[in-house]
Design a protein around this motif. Structure first.
Motif, PDB file in Angstrom:
ATOM      1  N   GLY A 425      15.823  29.972 -28.592  1.00 17.27           N
ATOM      2  CA  GLY A 425      15.668  31.276 -28.765  1.00 17.27           C
ATOM      3  C   GLY A 425      14.402  31.854 -29.396  1.00 17.27           C
ATOM      4  O   GLY A 425      13.687  30.897 -29.973  1.00 17.27           O
ATOM      5  N   ASP A 426      13.840  32.852 -29.396  1.00 13.72           N
ATOM      6  CA  ASP A 426      12.891  33.279 -29.836  1.00 13.72           C
ATOM      7  C   ASP A 426      13.069  34.187 -31.172  1.00 13.72           C
ATOM      8  O   ASP A 426      14.205  34.116 -31.628  1.00 13.72           O
ATOM      9  CB  ASP A 426      11.873  34.260 -28.902  1.00 13.72           C
ATOM     10  N   GLN A 427      12.220  34.966 -31.861  1.00 13.62           N
ATOM     11  CA  GLN A 427      12.350  35.704 -33.200  1.00 13.62           C
ATOM     12  C   GLN A 427      13.156  36.756 -32.907  1.00 13.62           C
ATOM     13  O   GLN A 427      13.813  37.310 -33.796  1.00 13.62           O
ATOM     14  CB  GLN A 427      10.939  36.272 -33.573  1.00 13.62           C
ATOM     15  N   LYS A 428      13.442  37.283 -31.722  1.00 18.04           N
ATOM     16  CA  LYS A 428      14.309  38.467 -31.250  1.00 18.04           C
ATOM     17  C   LYS A 428      15.608  37.892 -30.904  1.00 18.04           C
ATOM     18  O   LYS A 428      16.650  39.054 -30.505  1.00 18.04           O
ATOM     19  CB  LYS A 428      13.687  39.460 -30.489  1.00 18.04           C
ATOM     20  N   ASN A 429      15.873  36.779 -30.919  1.00 18.86           N
ATOM     21  CA  ASN A 429      17.191  36.159 -30.274  1.00 18.86           C
ATOM     22  C   ASN A 429      18.300  36.507 -31.622  1.00 18.86           C
ATOM     23  O   ASN A 429      18.006  35.784 -32.339  1.00 18.86           O
ATOM     24  CB  ASN A 429      17.205  34.870 -29.921  1.00 18.86           C
ATOM     25  N   THR A 430      19.151  37.324 -31.340  1.00 14.90           N
ATOM     26  CA  THR A 430      20.106  37.744 -32.421  1.00 14.90           C
ATOM     27  C   THR A 430      20.814  36.332 -32.681  1.00 14.90           C
ATOM     28  O   THR A 430      21.219  36.045 -33.871  1.00 14.90           O
ATOM     29  CB  THR A 430      21.024  38.819 -32.133  1.00 14.90           C
ATOM     30  N   GLN A 431      21.204  35.503 -32.053  1.00 13.83           N
ATOM     31  CA  GLN A 431      22.304  34.628 -32.365  1.00 13.83           C
ATOM     32  C   GLN A 431      21.393  33.163 -32.438  1.00 13.83           C
ATOM     33  O   GLN A 431      21.974  32.281 -33.264  1.00 13.83           O
ATOM     34  CB  GLN A 431      23.310  34.280 -31.211  1.00 13.83           C
ATOM     35  N   ASN A 432      20.289  33.020 -31.787  1.00 14.97           N
ATOM     36  CA  ASN A 432      19.754  31.552 -31.839  1.00 14.97           C
ATOM     37  C   ASN A 432      18.219  32.038 -32.283  1.00 14.97           C
ATOM     38  O   ASN A 432      17.388  31.615 -31.404  1.00 14.97           O
ATOM     39  CB  ASN A 432      19.800  30.814 -30.650  1.00 14.97           C
ATOM     40  N   GLN A 433      18.153  32.424 -33.437  1.00 16.21           N
ATOM     41  CA  GLN A 433      16.734  33.007 -33.929  1.00 16.21           C
ATOM     42  C   GLN A 433      15.806  31.977 -34.325  1.00 16.21           C
ATOM     43  O   GLN A 433      16.081  31.057 -34.868  1.00 16.21           O
ATOM     44  CB  GLN A 433      16.867  34.064 -35.158  1.00 16.21           C
ATOM     45  N   LEU A 434      14.326  31.955 -33.732  1.00 20.51           N
ATOM     46  CA  LEU A 434      13.151  31.208 -34.277  1.00 20.51           C
ATOM     47  C   LEU A 434      12.992  31.733 -35.530  1.00 20.51           C
ATOM     48  O   LEU A 434      12.715  32.880 -35.777  1.00 20.51           O
ATOM     49  CB  LEU A 434      12.399  31.122 -33.295  1.00 20.51           C
ATOM     50  N   LYS A 435      12.867  30.812 -36.471  1.00 22.98           N
ATOM     51  CA  LYS A 435      12.474  31.161 -37.866  1.00 22.98           C
ATOM     52  C   LYS A 435      11.109  30.503 -38.317  1.00 22.98           C
ATOM     53  O   LYS A 435      11.058  29.366 -38.205  1.00 22.98           O
ATOM     54  CB  LYS A 435      13.665  31.296 -38.864  1.00 22.98           C
ATOM     55  N   ILE A 436      10.240  31.302 -39.133  1.00 25.37           N
ATOM     56  CA  ILE A 436       9.199  30.395 -39.753  1.00 25.37           C
ATOM     57  C   ILE A 436       9.247  30.773 -41.295  1.00 25.37           C
ATOM     58  O   ILE A 436       9.530  31.872 -41.525  1.00 25.37           O
ATOM     59  CB  ILE A 436       7.692  30.971 -39.206  1.00 25.37           C
ATOM     60  N   GLN A 437       9.523  29.749 -42.089  1.00 28.85           N
ATOM     61  CA  GLN A 437       9.588  30.008 -43.528  1.00 28.85           C
ATOM     62  C   GLN A 437       8.183  29.484 -44.201  1.00 28.85           C
ATOM     63  O   GLN A 437       7.957  28.118 -44.015  1.00 28.85           O
ATOM     64  CB  GLN A 437      10.713  29.045 -43.960  1.00 28.85           C
ATOM     65  N   LEU A 438       7.244  30.611 -44.835  1.00 21.96           N
ATOM     66  CA  LEU A 438       6.243  30.112 -45.496  1.00 21.96           C
ATOM     67  C   LEU A 438       6.429  30.237 -46.992  1.00 21.96           C
ATOM     68  O   LEU A 438       6.690  31.330 -47.361  1.00 21.96           O
ATOM     69  CB  LEU A 438       5.148  31.149 -45.023  1.00 21.96           C
TER      70      LEU A 438
END
Length: 444
Positions: A425-438
């Motif tokens: 998923g990409d960042q807007k995929n509600t169930q399989n969201q891509l995440k970046i943690q900085l």
């Protein structure tokens, strides 16, 4: 810099230094800043002017790209058959390879006779499709010289060489990848008898050096008309052999054989033809080489052997400089989640890599491998996690010309020898969201 500019790119979700004291261990080796009385080494901040901050709002652009060609030679794996996937379409795979001149043999002209000829193939344990139904394989004689193009080192998934129009061997039966040690393909008796006569008569086409490949340029193994799975076989000189059986009538009848072994493993390759009609990837035809995740249901698709790959760009990395002079990146993690339901019938790739790629999607470097975590209970938190700290740090200072994106890919072996694939998923995929943690330090 004021707080308005901070919130343009980030959402600060942190407390003060004391709340995150364990995280300060990460900064022990970081170089000192140039502010009087302030250092990132052995932080002492009695006035609580330093924050250790986590933000997860960096913008990420994700798209599926279609690569023109993928190297498939020299991997010592033969793939053949057809597989239909609801998300990626139908892949038809066939393999080409050379066979070598046999070892010298003395066959008496009188009292000997040809029996049969087979192509012996050893399964490598891989199959894409239903292994409980019979599989069809056909063998064709290659009629053009198998070789790489000038100044190229590989053969590719779109390489091709001419063959005869009629098969010289066929197999129809079950292939049990975890059980069978050999699959025997019965070959043309007409060809076998011809080769036997040439061996008996010591024909130069078989016995003389460098002439056999002119006479017999190689073999092509492909799925039959009703093929419904892609099977994998070992492709080395000891595991891929065309064997000619004959017998000699002496005091007792003795059965013997001559082996024509595969040779030149660097020239054995798998050709792949993908038909993506009716799938989310159908628009990837002609001059269309990329699809944004927004156009494919907030998903991106990776199956390297058919040329489908996931490209990831973080466009605002350079804006991190506006956080202030006394800003320091500590760690950056990216998490990718496989789309629920997309891997029900196929295993998840055990290891995924992130590679740097230029604007043409050419790989320039391998950066890091992702850690797969499997949620066996609920399956909602299955993910790949990547440490991209070094990448983000470097990209802050490079020029636009030198800027690189990220390409998601399996290991080199998996990408060239299987049909394994991944949908994330990409960042807007509600169930399989891509995440970046900085994670970063900021002196206020």
């Amino acid at each position: 810099m004021n707080n308005t500019m901070y919130h343009l790119f980030f959402r600060r979700t942190a407390g003060n230094l004391r709340r995150y004291l364990p995280a300060l261990l990460l900064v022990a080796a970081v170089s000192s800043c140039q502010k009087t009385g302030f250092t990132y080494n052995n932080v002492v901040d009695n006035n609580q002017n330093t924050d250790y901050i986590l933000t997860d709002t960096l913008t990420v652009n994700v798209k599926t790209v279609q690569q023109d060609s993928v190297p498939t030679s020299g991997v010592e794996v033969l793939l053949a058959g057809k597989n239909t996937d609801p998300l990626f379409g139908t892949a038809t795979i066939q393999s080409f390879f050379q066979i070598a001149q046999p070892a010298a043999v003395e066959i008496p002209a009188n009292g000997s006779a040809y029996d049969s000829m087979v192509l012996m193939m050893r399964p490598n344990g891989y199959i894409a499709g239903d292994s409980t139904i019979p599989q069809e394989l056909q063998v064709y004689r290659v009629t053009s010289t198998i070789q790489t193009a000038k100044n190229f080192y590989y053969l590719y998934n779109n390489s091709s060489f001419s063959t005869e129009s009629t098969p010289i061997g066929s197999f129809n039966g079950l292939i049990r990848p975890g059980t069978d040690t050999i699959v025997t393909v019965h070959m043309s008796d007409q060809l076998g008898s011809q080769l036997f006569t040439m061996l008996v008569n010591k024909s130069p086409d078989i016995t003389a050096n460098n002439t056999f490949l002119e006479f017999f340029k190689g073999l092509n193994v492909r799925g039959g008309p009703n093929s419904k799975a892609v099977s994998g076989f070992r492709a080395t000189e000891n595991y891929l052999v065309m064997r000619l059986y004959y017998h000699v009538n002496e005091i007792i009848t003795t059965v013997k054989y001559v082996d024509f072994k595969m040779q030149a493993s660097n020239l054995q390759f798998n050709q792949v033809v993908a038909d993506q009609t009716g799938t989310p990837l159908a628009p990837l035809t002609g001059n269309v080489k990329e699809l944004s995740s927004a156009s494919t249901g907030n998903r991106v698709f990776t199956r390297p052997i058919t040329g489908s790959a996931t490209r990831i760009d973080i466009p605002y990395i350079k804006n991190l400089v506006y956080m202030g002079q006394f800003f320091k990146i500590m760690k950056v993690y990216m998490t990718l989640k496989p789309v629920l339901g997309s891997y029900t019938d196929s295993r998840l790739l055990p290891r995924m890599a992130l590679c740097e790629v230029n604007k043409l999607n050419d790989v320039t470097d391998t950066l890091t491998y992702g850690q797969l975590t499997v949620d066996k209970l609920y399956d909602k938190n299955t993910n790949y996690t990547f440490d991209i700290t070094n990448y983000v740090t470097k990209e802050q200072t490079v020029s636009d010309v030198d800027s690189r994106g990220l390409l998601l890919t399996p290991s080199a072996t998996d990408s060239r020898t299987t049909l394994d694939r991944l949908v994330t998923g990409d960042q807007k995929n509600t169930q399989n969201q891509l995440k970046i943690q900085l994670y970063y330090l900021l002196y206020k």
